[in-house]
Design a protein around this motif. Structure first.
Motif, mmCIF file in Angstrom:
data_model
loop_
_atom_site.group_PDB
_atom_site.id
_atom_site.type_symbol
_atom_site.label_atom_id
_atom_site.label_comp_id
_atom_site.label_asym_id
_atom_site.label_seq_id
_atom_site.Cartn_x
_atom_site.Cartn_y
_atom_site.Cartn_z
ATOM 1 N N PRO B 187 4.066 5.707 1.289
ATOM 2 C CA PRO B 187 3.027 6.417 2.007
ATOM 3 C C PRO B 187 1.608 6.093 1.625
ATOM 4 O O PRO B 187 1.625 5.617 0.527
ATOM 5 N N GLU B 188 0.768 6.302 2.491
ATOM 6 C CA GLU B 188 -0.385 6.156 2.192
ATOM 7 C C GLU B 188 -1.030 6.690 0.905
ATOM 8 O O GLU B 188 -1.981 5.978 0.349
ATOM 9 N N GLU B 189 -0.489 8.040 0.795
ATOM 10 C CA GLU B 189 -0.966 8.651 -0.299
ATOM 11 C C GLU B 189 -0.674 8.170 -1.954
ATOM 12 O O GLU B 189 -1.212 8.450 -2.836
ATOM 13 N N LEU B 190 0.482 7.255 -1.794
ATOM 14 C CA LEU B 190 0.989 6.559 -2.999
ATOM 15 C C LEU B 190 0.817 5.162 -2.988
ATOM 16 O O LEU B 190 1.772 4.366 -3.772
ATOM 17 N N ARG B 191 -0.039 4.619 -2.517
ATOM 18 C CA ARG B 191 -0.333 3.111 -2.498
ATOM 19 C C ARG B 191 -0.737 2.830 -3.841
ATOM 20 O O ARG B 191 -1.207 3.465 -4.652
ATOM 21 N N GLN B 220 12.990 -10.104 4.151
ATOM 22 C CA GLN B 220 12.132 -10.949 3.584
ATOM 23 C C GLN B 220 12.201 -11.092 2.274
ATOM 24 O O GLN B 220 11.425 -11.899 1.514
ATOM 25 N N LEU B 221 12.884 -10.008 1.647
ATOM 26 C CA LEU B 221 12.657 -9.797 0.198
ATOM 27 C C LEU B 221 13.639 -10.649 -0.534
ATOM 28 O O LEU B 221 14.781 -10.659 -0.194
ATOM 29 N N ASP B 222 13.155 -11.190 -1.587
ATOM 30 C CA ASP B 222 14.202 -11.572 -2.705
ATOM 31 C C ASP B 222 14.610 -10.357 -3.626
ATOM 32 O O ASP B 222 15.783 -10.514 -4.098
ATOM 33 N N PHE B 223 13.827 -9.740 -4.164
ATOM 34 C CA PHE B 223 14.170 -8.539 -4.888
ATOM 35 C C PHE B 223 13.414 -7.311 -4.400
ATOM 36 O O PHE B 223 12.083 -7.457 -3.710
ATOM 37 N N LEU B 224 14.042 -5.909 -4.011
ATOM 38 C CA LEU B 224 13.487 -4.938 -3.921
ATOM 39 C C LEU B 224 13.463 -3.948 -5.030
ATOM 40 O O LEU B 224 14.273 -3.679 -5.507
ATOM 41 N N TYR B 225 12.094 -3.450 -5.274
ATOM 42 C CA TYR B 225 12.012 -2.749 -6.688
ATOM 43 C C TYR B 225 11.826 -1.320 -6.132
ATOM 44 O O TYR B 225 10.572 -1.026 -5.657
ATOM 45 N N MET B 226 12.757 -0.315 -6.332
ATOM 46 C CA MET B 226 12.651 0.926 -5.721
ATOM 47 C C MET B 226 12.308 1.774 -7.004
ATOM 48 O O MET B 226 12.474 1.479 -7.928
ATOM 49 N N THR B 227 11.227 2.892 -6.667
ATOM 50 C CA THR B 227 10.791 3.829 -7.499
ATOM 51 C C THR B 227 11.078 5.213 -7.172
ATOM 52 O O THR B 227 11.084 5.426 -5.766
ATOM 53 N N ARG B 228 11.069 6.033 -8.202
ATOM 54 C CA ARG B 228 11.134 7.671 -7.944
ATOM 55 C C ARG B 228 9.789 7.848 -7.737
ATOM 56 O O ARG B 228 8.733 7.507 -8.423
ATOM 57 N N PHE B 234 2.325 14.853 -10.460
ATOM 58 C CA PHE B 234 1.633 15.420 -9.204
ATOM 59 C C PHE B 234 0.925 16.735 -9.996
ATOM 60 O O PHE B 234 1.409 17.667 -10.681
ATOM 61 N N PHE B 235 -0.417 17.024 -9.410
ATOM 62 C CA PHE B 235 -1.099 18.172 -9.928
ATOM 63 C C PHE B 235 -0.667 19.124 -9.130
ATOM 64 O O PHE B 235 -0.903 20.556 -9.165
ATOM 65 N N ASN B 236 -0.174 18.914 -7.562
ATOM 66 C CA ASN B 236 0.109 19.835 -6.781
ATOM 67 C C ASN B 236 1.569 19.572 -6.280
ATOM 68 O O ASN B 236 2.033 18.676 -5.973
ATOM 69 N N GLU B 237 2.412 20.815 -6.320
ATOM 70 C CA GLU B 237 3.880 20.644 -6.034
ATOM 71 C C GLU B 237 3.872 20.320 -4.830
ATOM 72 O O GLU B 237 5.140 19.498 -4.257
ATOM 73 N N GLU B 238 3.237 20.937 -3.796
ATOM 74 C CA GLU B 238 3.477 20.843 -2.446
ATOM 75 C C GLU B 238 3.136 19.185 -1.977
ATOM 76 O O GLU B 238 4.142 18.723 -1.081
ATOM 77 N N ASP B 239 2.609 18.556 -2.456
ATOM 78 C CA ASP B 239 2.506 16.955 -2.115
ATOM 79 C C ASP B 239 3.614 16.315 -2.568
ATOM 80 O O ASP B 239 4.147 15.339 -2.020
ATOM 81 N N TYR B 240 4.259 16.658 -3.753
ATOM 82 C CA TYR B 240 5.491 16.313 -4.443
ATOM 83 C C TYR B 240 6.513 16.385 -3.584
ATOM 84 O O TYR B 240 7.359 15.567 -3.180
ATOM 85 N N ILE B 241 6.822 17.574 -2.891
ATOM 86 C CA ILE B 241 7.687 17.829 -2.092
ATOM 87 C C ILE B 241 7.719 17.213 -0.718
ATOM 88 O O ILE B 241 8.621 16.589 -0.293
#
Lengths: 133, 307
Positions: B187-191, B220-228, B234-241
């Motif tokens: 998402p744009e916020e987590l670039r 297109q990918l050789d590897f996809l690196y997923m992250t949590r 986060f300072f703001n719980e709403e953003d996290y949810i």
């Protein structure tokens, strides 16, 4: 006696040198003729003071410091954007270790000379402390 | 020469020095018994100011499998930090007892700061949302075991790329190699942070895209690196949810990937990879965790100057 030559916006920058609190004579000359820039501002300080050239170069790398003794310029210091600054900028990243531990120097490294951007040694956050106008 | 050096940032070592560590890692995997007494009489301190399962256990197991011993703490509350002791004083004290230390801290740059005050080797085991270089060693060893080398490949990074320290370290590391391309999916916020995008990727002329969809880029990918998406950043719980379940890799999305696209994840996983993907042979995240122990064994041996 020493004099410092700065481009416009000089007056506000005097406060960075604490000249507004000086107990010696300080003269401010605006729009003086300059061969290179057309016009320039001059701060004339009638005292021997310690100048942090890194700090001054950070504020305005185009400035020149002239050291004058007995009416003669004995040294000219052309300021530059410093590659590394210590205890001049503070990191604003609330996640940076500098926000909780306070006994070590705040160190920043130059990233982009044109933009005058710096990187915090600890968290890598990039700041532009004195944006180019 | 890696003896007595510290690993705080992926750029602290040269390519050749990293090569030494990976080569030793591969040798340990081939014959772990050969190294089982290499660290007899040596002590590793694990200083974890922030909770961790994999990284701490991986470091501790690595040292135990080398015949060494381990001391340390697993949360700030059980150390003198709770009494107000500074990081510098804690590290200087630990240096009196241990030969090498691994440190995790929630504040970014804490291991760099600590390294200025001690002489023993210090390993950054994760500092806030900043860097996690030994996870990068883990990732690279896994990539090499799956595909031989890291060059000339397209890497997708998906999820929280802003606070994902494993992503920052891996991108920094891979940026030193020829022919790599990056696709940043978030998402744009987590670039990715500016210092990674501008100072590492763009400065080195590496082709990259920042996108907010997975499916069109999977093939297109050789590897996809997923992250949590990490709640603790986060300072703001709403953003996290709002952001936490934005990207979930499931069987349907895997159907867009090539047969030779491998899925990596630093773990722990929450919802971002559906458990139905675990049996897919392209899902390599648990093997990755095992490789982490071996590469940490190699790192400890190198920093102590034993190999």
């Amino acid at each position: 006696m020493s004099s410092t030559t700065l481009p416009p916006a000089t007056e506000s920058r005097c406060s960075y040198l604490n000249l507004d609190k000086a107990d010696y004579n300080v003269a401010l000359i605006c729009n003086a003729y300059s061969q290179k820039m057309g016009k320039k501002d001059i701060i004339k300080i009638n005292n021997v003071i310690d100048i942090n050239y890194d700090f001054l170069g950070l504020i305005d790398p185009n400035a020149t410091v002239n050291i004058i003794e007995e009416g003669k310029t004995i040294k000219k210091v052309k300021l530059e954007v410093p590659d590394r600054v210590e205890n001049i900028i503070r990191c604003k990243n609330p996640r940076c270790v500098t926000s909780v531990e306070h006994y070590f120097p705040h160190v920043f490294h130059l990233v982009d000379k044109e933009k005058r951007s710096y990187r915090c040694e600890y968290c890598d956050d990039i700041v532009v402390p004195y944006p180019v106008k | 020469m890696l003896k007595n050096r510290s690993l705080i940032d992926p750029n602290d070592f040269t390519r050749e020095e990293f090569r030494e560590i990976f080569d030793l890692g591969h040798q340990i995997i081939a014959d772990p018994a050969k190294y089982s007494k290499s660290c007899e009489g040596k002590i590793l301190a694990t200083l974890f100011y922030e909770p961790s399962t994999r990284t701490r256990l991986s470091f501790e197991t690595a040292m135990l499998r080398l015949g060494g011993q381990v001391i340390g703490f697993s949360e700030a509350a059980s150390s003198s930090t709770a009494k107000g002791e500074s990081i510098a004083d804690t590290l200087r004290t630990v240096e009196c007892y241990a030969d090498i230390a691994a440190m995790r801290h929630p504040k970014e740059g804490a291991p760099r700061l600590a390294s200025h005050y001690i002489h023993m080797p210090l390993i950054n085991a994760g500092d806030g949302g900043h860097q996690h270089p030994t996870q990068t060693l883990t990732d690279i060893l896994t990539i090499e075991r799956l595909r031989g080398n890291v060059e000339n490949k397209t890497y997708g990074f998906c999820g929280d790329l802003k606070f994902g320290r494993t992503v920052h370290s891996l991108v920094k590391f891979l940026s030193n190699y020829e022919g790599v391309k990056f696709i940043f999916i978030s998402p744009e916020e987590l670039r990715v942070p500016e210092y990674i995008r501008e100072e590492v990727v763009r400065k080195r002329g590496i082709p990259f895209q920042e996108v907010d969809q997975m499916e069109p880029y999977m093939n297109q990918l050789d590897f996809l690196y997923m992250t949590r998406v990490q709640r603790e950043r986060f300072f703001n719980e709403e953003d996290y949810i709002r952001l936490k379940d934005r990207f979930i890799l499931d069987k349907e999305k895997m159907s867009y990937a090539r047969p030779d696209t491998y899925i990596l994840h630093p773990l722990p996983r929450v919802n971002e990879i559906s458990t139905e993907v675990d049996d897919d042979p392209r899902a390599q995240y648990f093997q990755q965790a095992k490789n982490g122990m071996y590469v940490r064994m190699a790192l400890i041996l190198k920093l102590l100057g034993i190999y």
